[in-house]
Design a protein around this motif. Structure first.
Motif, PDB file in Angstrom:
ATOM      1  N   VAL A 310      10.027  17.325  41.083  1.00 45.33           N
ATOM      2  CA  VAL A 310       9.602  18.388  41.997  1.00 45.33           C
ATOM      3  C   VAL A 310      10.794  19.269  42.369  1.00 45.33           C
ATOM      4  O   VAL A 310      10.678  20.499  42.443  1.00 45.33           O
ATOM      5  N   GLY A 311      11.945  18.637  42.585  1.00 50.63           N
ATOM      6  CA  GLY A 311      13.147  19.409  42.887  1.00 50.63           C
ATOM      7  C   GLY A 311      13.511  20.369  41.770  1.00 50.63           C
ATOM      8  O   GLY A 311      13.910  21.516  42.021  1.00 50.63           O
ATOM      9  N   LEU A 312      13.351  19.914  40.521  1.00 47.35           N
ATOM     10  CA  LEU A 312      13.651  20.788  39.390  1.00 47.35           C
ATOM     11  C   LEU A 312      12.676  21.960  39.309  1.00 47.35           C
ATOM     12  O   LEU A 312      13.072  23.088  38.983  1.00 47.35           O
ATOM     13  N   LEU A 313      11.407  21.700  39.609  1.00 41.43           N
ATOM     14  CA  LEU A 313      10.431  22.789  39.626  1.00 41.43           C
ATOM     15  C   LEU A 313      10.806  23.845  40.659  1.00 41.43           C
ATOM     16  O   LEU A 313      10.777  25.051  40.385  1.00 41.43           O
ATOM     17  N   ILE A 314      11.157  23.367  41.854  1.00 36.53           N
ATOM     18  CA  ILE A 314      11.549  24.304  42.908  1.00 36.53           C
ATOM     19  C   ILE A 314      12.806  25.054  42.510  1.00 36.53           C
ATOM     20  O   ILE A 314      12.935  26.269  42.729  1.00 36.53           O
ATOM     21  N   ARG A 315      13.742  24.336  41.904  1.00 28.09           N
ATOM     22  CA  ARG A 315      14.983  24.966  41.453  1.00 28.09           C
ATOM     23  C   ARG A 315      14.695  26.051  40.419  1.00 28.09           C
ATOM     24  O   ARG A 315      15.287  27.144  40.465  1.00 28.09           O
ATOM     25  N   LEU A 316      13.790  25.776  39.487  1.00 29.04           N
ATOM     26  CA  LEU A 316      13.438  26.771  38.484  1.00 29.04           C
ATOM     27  C   LEU A 316      12.853  28.017  39.136  1.00 29.04           C
ATOM     28  O   LEU A 316      13.164  29.150  38.742  1.00 29.04           O
ATOM     29  N   VAL A 318      13.413  29.098  42.167  1.00 28.35           N
ATOM     30  CA  VAL A 318      14.497  29.809  42.845  1.00 28.35           C
ATOM     31  C   VAL A 318      15.304  30.636  41.847  1.00 28.35           C
ATOM     32  O   VAL A 318      15.680  31.785  42.122  1.00 28.35           O
ATOM     33  N   VAL A 319      15.558  30.069  40.676  1.00 27.04           N
ATOM     34  CA  VAL A 319      16.293  30.806  39.644  1.00 27.04           C
ATOM     35  C   VAL A 319      15.490  32.028  39.198  1.00 27.04           C
ATOM     36  O   VAL A 319      16.047  33.107  38.973  1.00 27.04           O
ATOM     37  N   CYS A 320      14.170  31.859  39.071  1.00 22.50           N
ATOM     38  CA  CYS A 320      13.326  33.006  38.713  1.00 22.50           C
ATOM     39  C   CYS A 320      13.486  34.133  39.729  1.00 22.50           C
ATOM     40  O   CYS A 320      13.565  35.316  39.369  1.00 22.50           O
ATOM     41  N   VAL A 321      13.524  33.770  41.007  1.00 23.80           N
ATOM     42  CA  VAL A 321      13.699  34.773  42.061  1.00 23.80           C
ATOM     43  C   VAL A 321      15.073  35.422  41.947  1.00 23.80           C
ATOM     44  O   VAL A 321      15.211  36.650  42.026  1.00 23.80           O
ATOM     45  N   ARG A 322      16.106  34.608  41.756  1.00 24.36           N
ATOM     46  CA  ARG A 322      17.470  35.140  41.671  1.00 24.36           C
ATOM     47  C   ARG A 322      17.655  36.041  40.464  1.00 24.36           C
ATOM     48  O   ARG A 322      18.465  36.972  40.490  1.00 24.36           O
ATOM     49  N   GLN A 323      16.933  35.752  39.392  1.00 22.65           N
ATOM     50  CA  GLN A 323      17.036  36.591  38.207  1.00 22.65           C
ATOM     51  C   GLN A 323      16.141  37.824  38.294  1.00 22.65           C
ATOM     52  O   GLN A 323      16.026  38.581  37.324  1.00 22.65           O
ATOM     53  N   CYS A 324      15.529  37.997  39.450  1.00 22.77           N
ATOM     54  CA  CYS A 324      14.718  39.198  39.713  1.00 22.77           C
ATOM     55  C   CYS A 324      13.577  39.353  38.712  1.00 22.77           C
ATOM     56  O   CYS A 324      13.353  40.442  38.156  1.00 22.77           O
ATOM     57  N   GLN A 325      12.855  38.262  38.483  1.00 21.47           N
ATOM     58  CA  GLN A 325      11.647  38.384  37.670  1.00 21.47           C
ATOM     59  C   GLN A 325      10.705  39.398  38.321  1.00 21.47           C
ATOM     60  O   GLN A 325      10.681  39.554  39.538  1.00 21.47           O
ATOM     61  N   PRO A 326       9.897  40.081  37.527  1.00 18.91           N
ATOM     62  CA  PRO A 326       8.937  41.023  38.102  1.00 18.91           C
ATOM     63  C   PRO A 326       8.015  40.346  39.117  1.00 18.91           C
ATOM     64  O   PRO A 326       7.665  39.167  38.975  1.00 18.91           O
ATOM     65  N   LEU A 327       7.628  41.103  40.112  1.00 18.10           N
ATOM     66  CA  LEU A 327       6.819  40.568  41.205  1.00 18.10           C
ATOM     67  C   LEU A 327       5.550  39.856  40.742  1.00 18.10           C
ATOM     68  O   LEU A 327       5.246  38.763  41.241  1.00 18.10           O
ATOM     69  N   PRO A 328       4.758  40.404  39.802  1.00 15.40           N
ATOM     70  CA  PRO A 328       3.534  39.691  39.414  1.00 15.40           C
ATOM     71  C   PRO A 328       3.797  38.306  38.839  1.00 15.40           C
ATOM     72  O   PRO A 328       3.020  37.381  39.067  1.00 15.40           O
ATOM     73  N   THR A 337       2.049  26.886  41.035  1.00 12.67           N
ATOM     74  CA  THR A 337       2.836  25.708  41.407  1.00 12.67           C
ATOM     75  C   THR A 337       2.400  25.156  42.753  1.00 12.67           C
ATOM     76  O   THR A 337       2.263  23.931  42.922  1.00 12.67           O
ATOM     77  N   LEU A 338       2.163  26.031  43.710  1.00 14.77           N
ATOM     78  CA  LEU A 338       1.735  25.591  45.034  1.00 14.77           C
ATOM     79  C   LEU A 338       0.398  24.860  44.972  1.00 14.77           C
ATOM     80  O   LEU A 338       0.236  23.789  45.570  1.00 14.77           O
ATOM     81  N   LEU A 339      -0.561  25.420  44.235  1.00 17.04           N
ATOM     82  CA  LEU A 339      -1.874  24.781  44.142  1.00 17.04           C
ATOM     83  C   LEU A 339      -1.783  23.438  43.422  1.00 17.04           C
ATOM     84  O   LEU A 339      -2.493  22.486  43.775  1.00 17.04           O
ATOM     85  N   ALA A 340      -0.930  23.348  42.408  1.00 22.37           N
ATOM     86  CA  ALA A 340      -0.815  22.089  41.662  1.00 22.37           C
ATOM     87  C   ALA A 340      -0.179  20.995  42.511  1.00 22.37           C
ATOM     88  O   ALA A 340      -0.659  19.852  42.532  1.00 22.37           O
ATOM     89  N   LEU A 341       0.896  21.327  43.225  1.00 20.32           N
ATOM     90  CA  LEU A 341       1.621  20.308  43.984  1.00 20.32           C
ATOM     91  C   LEU A 341       0.943  19.955  45.301  1.00 20.32           C
ATOM     92  O   LEU A 341       1.101  18.836  45.798  1.00 20.32           O
ATOM     93  N   CYS A 342       0.209  20.900  45.865  1.00 13.07           N
ATOM     94  CA  CYS A 342      -0.378  20.684  47.193  1.00 13.07           C
ATOM     95  C   CYS A 342      -1.845  20.306  47.138  1.00 13.07           C
ATOM     96  O   CYS A 342      -2.492  20.210  48.185  1.00 13.07           O
ATOM     97  N   ALA A 343      -2.384  20.113  45.945  1.00 14.49           N
ATOM     98  CA  ALA A 343      -3.766  19.649  45.826  1.00 14.49           C
ATOM     99  C   ALA A 343      -3.809  18.136  46.001  1.00 14.49           C
ATOM    100  O   ALA A 343      -2.858  17.426  45.674  1.00 14.49           O
ATOM    101  N   SER A 344      -4.935  17.660  46.490  1.00 11.74           N
ATOM    102  CA  SER A 344      -5.077  16.214  46.716  1.00 11.74           C
ATOM    103  C   SER A 344      -5.691  15.515  45.520  1.00 11.74           C
ATOM    104  O   SER A 344      -6.188  14.399  45.638  1.00 11.74           O
ATOM    105  N   SER A 345      -5.693  16.154  44.365  1.00  8.70           N
ATOM    106  CA  SER A 345      -6.285  15.568  43.174  1.00  8.70           C
ATOM    107  C   SER A 345      -5.426  14.420  42.652  1.00  8.70           C
ATOM    108  O   SER A 345      -4.294  14.206  43.091  1.00  8.70           O
ATOM    109  N   TYR A 346      -5.978  13.722  41.675  1.00  8.54           N
ATOM    110  CA  TYR A 346      -5.295  12.600  41.046  1.00  8.54           C
ATOM    111  C   TYR A 346      -3.946  13.048  40.504  1.00  8.54           C
ATOM    112  O   TYR A 346      -3.845  14.094  39.847  1.00  8.54           O
ATOM    113  N   PHE A 347      -2.904  12.271  40.756  1.00  9.08           N
ATOM    114  CA  PHE A 347      -1.553  12.694  40.372  1.00  9.08           C
ATOM    115  C   PHE A 347      -1.421  12.918  38.873  1.00  9.08           C
ATOM    116  O   PHE A 347      -0.714  13.823  38.429  1.00  9.08           O
TER     117      PHE A 347
END
Length: 401
Positions: A310-316, A318-328, A337-347
Motif C-alpha cells: 500500500v505504501g508503494l501504491l501511495i508513493r507511486l 505521489v510521484v505521478c503528482v510530482r511529475q505533473c501528470q495531466p489532471l484527468p 485506487t481509493l475505491l479499491a483500497l477503501c472498499a470492504s470487499s474480499y481482499f
C-alpha cells in the motif's frame, strides 16, 4: 507547392503503425501467460480454458448473457448473491456475439475480453505516448501486461473492457474530443461501478478548464495550450457541457434501474452489493484484515508485505503528482485506487480492482524507457516470465474472486 524555407520532417506514422511495437509486445506477453497456464493446468489435470471462461465472475457474466437478470444464490449464512451486482455491458456484448456466431456465451466472453485487452493496450499506449512519447508508451503497455494479476486481462472478466473504455476516454479528454470522452465514459459506467472514476476525470477537467478560461483572456485557436499535455484551449463550451451530461448516464442509469427492479429506490444497488458483503467503509475492513495478520508470527510477514504494498501504491501516486501528470489521469487513478483500497470487499479481489489504474505505471514506464533497449527487454522479459508463472499458480489455486 511547398515554401522553400519550410523544412520537411518525417511523416508521422499512422496511429496503428505507431502503436504496433506496443501491441506486438503486449500480445507476446499474453500468449506467454496463456501457454504457461495451459501447461500448468494440464499438469494438475485442469482445463485452462475453463479457468479463463467458466469460473468466478466469468460464470456470472455468461449467466446474465444467457438468462438475463434475476438469478441469485442464497448462502447458508443468509447472504444473497444476486447477478444484479454485475454491470451489463460485457454480458450484452457476449449475447450479441453469441447471437451472430456459433460461439457459446463463455466463448463470446473470452473473445470480447481478448479484443478488449488489445484495445486497452492501445489506449494505454495512446495516453502514455501523448504525454511522454512513444518509447514510454511502449514501456507503459508492457508494464501493464506483466502485472502479477495480468492474467485477468485474458479472462472473460470486465477489467479489460473497462480499461479500454477508460483509457480511450482519457485520451479523448487530453486531445479535446469531448463528445467522444463523454460517450466512452458513459459506456465505462455500464461496465463496472468504478466507471465513476472516468466520470470524475471528465467532470473535473471540464470544470477546471472552464474556470481557467474565465480567469484568463481568450486564447486564439492557433496558439497551443500552456503545456503539451493539456486539452486544447478555446474550445466551445457546449461539447464540454454535453460530455459532462453524457458521462454519468451509464452508471446512474443502471443503478437507478436496479433500484427500480428491487423496489428499494436509488439505494437498491447498495443493498445488492451488501448481499455480496461489498461496500465502501473508508478502508476500515482492509485495516482490520491487515491488523489480523499480526496475531501470529508467520502471518505477520504477510501483514508487513501488505503495508509495504500500500505504501508503494501511495508513493507511486505521489510521484505521478510530482511529475505533473495531466489532471484527468491524476483524478482517474486517484479515484480507482481509493475505491479499491477503501472498499470492504474480499481482499483477494483488490489486486485486480487496481488493474485499471494504469496511470500509476507511467513513472515506472518513464524510468524503463531511459534504459538501453537490451536492458529494458531483459527486465521486462524476466518480469513477464514471473507474471506468467504467478498467473498460472493463482488461477489453479484460489483464483481471482
Amino acid at each position: 507547392m511547398t515554401d522553400p524555407g519550410t523544412a520537411l520532417g518525417p511523416r508521422p506514422l499512422p496511429a496503428l503503425a505507431r502503436a504496433a511495437p506496443a501491441l506486438l509486445g503486449y500480445a507476446a506477453v499474453r500468449v506467454l501467460g496463456l501457454v504457461v497456464l495451459a501447461v500448468w493446468s494440464a499438469a494438475r489435470d485442469k482445463s485452462a480454458y475453463t479457468l479463463l471462461t467458466a469460473r468466478w465472475d466469468s460464470l456470472w457474466y455468461s449467466r446474465v448473457a444467457e438468462l438475463g437478470y434475476g438469478y441469485e444464490v442464497r448462502l447458508p449464512n443468509g447472504d444473497v448473491h444476486s447477478n444484479l451486482a454485475f454491470f451489463p455491458l460485457l454480458p450484452w456484448l457476449e449475447r450479441l456475439l453469441a447471437s451472430l456466431t456459433p460461439m457459446s456465451y463463455a466463448d463470446a466472453g473470452f473473445a470480447v475480453s481478448a479484443l478488449a485487452s488489445l484495445a486497452a493496450a492501445w489506449g494505454v499506449f495512446a495516453v502514455a505516448d501523448h504525454v511522454y512519447g512513444r518509447r514510454a508508451g511502449v514501456c507503459a503497455v508492457l508494464l501493464w501486461a506483466v502485472l502479477p494479476v495480468g492474467i485477468v486481462q485474458s479472462m472473460a472478466y470486465s477489467e479489460s473492457l473497462f480499461t479500454a473504455l477508460a483509457a480511450w476516454s482519457l485520451y479523448a479528454v487530453l486531445t479535446g474530443r469531448w463528445l467522444t470522452a463523454g460517450t466512452l465514459a458513459l459506456l465505462a459506467g455500464l461496465t463496472r461501478p468504478v466507471g465513476l472514476a472516468v466520470v470524475a476525470a471528465v467532470w473535473t477537467t471540464a470544470v477546471v478548464q472552464y474556470v481557467r478560461e474565465r480567469r484568463t483572456p481568450a486564447t486564439p485557436p492557433d496558439i497551443p495550450p500552456a503545456t503539451p499535455h493539456s486539452p486544447p484551449p478555446g474550445a466551445p463550451l457546449w461539447p464540454r457541457a454535453l460530455a459532462m451530461l453524457l458521462a454519468p448516464l451509464g452508471a446512474a442509469g443502471y443503478v437507478l434501474w436496479v433500484g427500480h427492479r428491487t423496489g428499494k429506490g436509488p439505494l437498491g444497488y447498495l443493498d445488492v452489493q451488501a448481499g455480496w458483503r461489498n461496500g465502501f467503509d473508508g478502508g476500515a475492513a482492509f485495516a482490520r484484515f491487515v491488523a489480523d495478520k499480526f496475531t501470529s508470527f508467520p502471518s505477520a510477514l504477510a501483514g508487513v508485505a501488505l503495508i509495504v504494498g500500500v505504501g508503494l501504491l501511495i508513493r507511486l501516486y505521489v510521484v505521478c503528482v510530482r511529475q505533473c501528470q495531466p489532471l484527468p489521469l491524476l483524478v482517474y487513478a486517484g479515484v480507482v485506487t481509493l475505491l479499491a483500497l477503501c472498499a470492504s470487499s474480499y481482499f483477494g479481489s483488490k489486486p485486480r480492482l487496481l488493474l485499471p489504474a494504469f496511470p500509476l505505471l507511467l513513472p515506472l514506464a518513464r524510468a524503463l524507457a531511459r534504459l538501453r533497449t537490451s536492458r529494458a527487454a531483459l527486465v521486462t522479459g524476466g518480469v513477464a516470465v514471473a507474471s506468467a508463472a504467478y498467473g498460472a499458480f493463482w488461477l489453479n489455486g484460489s483464483g481471482p474472486p
